[in-house]
Design a protein around this motif. Sequence first.
Motif, PDB file in Angstrom:
ATOM      1  N   GLN A  42       0.836  -1.201   0.000  1.00 27.77           N
ATOM      2  CA  GLN A  42       0.000   0.000   0.000  1.00 27.77           C
ATOM      3  C   GLN A  42       0.877   1.260   0.000  1.00 27.77           C
ATOM      4  O   GLN A  42       0.582   2.224  -0.709  1.00 27.77           O
ATOM      5  CB  GLN A  42      -0.897  -0.027   1.232  1.00 27.77           C
ATOM      6  N   ALA A  43       1.946   1.242   0.767  1.00 30.60           N
ATOM      7  CA  ALA A  43       2.867   2.384   0.796  1.00 30.60           C
ATOM      8  C   ALA A  43       3.510   2.591  -0.563  1.00 30.60           C
ATOM      9  O   ALA A  43       3.679   3.743  -1.005  1.00 30.60           O
ATOM     10  CB  ALA A  43       3.937   2.161   1.871  1.00 30.60           C
ATOM     11  N   VAL A  45       2.189   1.970  -3.453  1.00 31.62           N
ATOM     12  CA  VAL A  45       1.168   2.593  -4.299  1.00 31.62           C
ATOM     13  C   VAL A  45       1.056   4.079  -3.976  1.00 31.62           C
ATOM     14  O   VAL A  45       0.983   4.924  -4.878  1.00 31.62           O
ATOM     15  CB  VAL A  45      -0.192   1.884  -4.142  1.00 31.62           C
ATOM     16  N   HIS A  46       1.055   4.430  -2.682  1.00 29.69           N
ATOM     17  CA  HIS A  46       0.979   5.838  -2.285  1.00 29.69           C
ATOM     18  C   HIS A  46       2.179   6.619  -2.808  1.00 29.69           C
ATOM     19  O   HIS A  46       2.021   7.759  -3.283  1.00 29.69           O
ATOM     20  CB  HIS A  46       0.895   5.982  -0.766  1.00 29.69           C
ATOM     21  N   LEU A  47       3.356   6.039  -2.709  1.00 31.97           N
ATOM     22  CA  LEU A  47       4.549   6.720  -3.201  1.00 31.97           C
ATOM     23  C   LEU A  47       4.494   6.925  -4.710  1.00 31.97           C
ATOM     24  O   LEU A  47       4.851   7.996  -5.209  1.00 31.97           O
ATOM     25  CB  LEU A  47       5.808   5.931  -2.820  1.00 31.97           C
ATOM     26  N   SER A  49       1.793   7.153  -6.539  1.00 28.87           N
ATOM     27  CA  SER A  49       0.771   8.162  -6.806  1.00 28.87           C
ATOM     28  C   SER A  49       1.292   9.562  -6.496  1.00 28.87           C
ATOM     29  O   SER A  49       1.067  10.503  -7.269  1.00 28.87           O
ATOM     30  CB  SER A  49      -0.480   7.889  -5.967  1.00 28.87           C
ATOM     31  N   ALA A  50       1.978   9.712  -5.383  1.00 26.99           N
ATOM     32  CA  ALA A  50       2.532  11.014  -5.012  1.00 26.99           C
ATOM     33  C   ALA A  50       3.567  11.470  -6.036  1.00 26.99           C
ATOM     34  O   ALA A  50       3.628  12.658  -6.379  1.00 26.99           O
ATOM     35  CB  ALA A  50       3.143  10.946  -3.619  1.00 26.99           C
ATOM     36  N   MET A  64      -0.720  12.948   0.471  1.00 26.65           N
ATOM     37  CA  MET A  64      -0.977  11.530   0.216  1.00 26.65           C
ATOM     38  C   MET A  64      -0.109  10.629   1.086  1.00 26.65           C
ATOM     39  O   MET A  64      -0.439   9.480   1.320  1.00 26.65           O
ATOM     40  CB  MET A  64      -0.715  11.180  -1.244  1.00 26.65           C
ATOM     41  N   LEU A  65       1.017  11.182   1.494  1.00 29.65           N
ATOM     42  CA  LEU A  65       1.946  10.367   2.262  1.00 29.65           C
ATOM     43  C   LEU A  65       1.591  10.448   3.720  1.00 29.65           C
ATOM     44  O   LEU A  65       1.852   9.673   4.519  1.00 29.65           O
ATOM     45  CB  LEU A  65       3.388  10.823   2.020  1.00 29.65           C
TER      46      LEU A  65
END
Length: 65
Positions: A42-43, A45-47, A49-50, A64-65
Amino acid sequence: MAGTTTGSRWPIGEPEILNLLDEGELQLVAPSEEHSGFLLDQADVHLASAAKLVDDDPSGALAML
């Protein structure tokens, strides 16, 4: 507080963490490779996306982070 911690120790914040454990504010849980893998995925994916947003919306990317 014998038996509450196992493995390696940490140099910063250990007394505070041990106190929170003693007071019942934190609890030890069994490690879960499945859940930790989920959180790491999940992290990632967040990275990703950011990274896509950072040029157009730096504060949004940070949020987002």
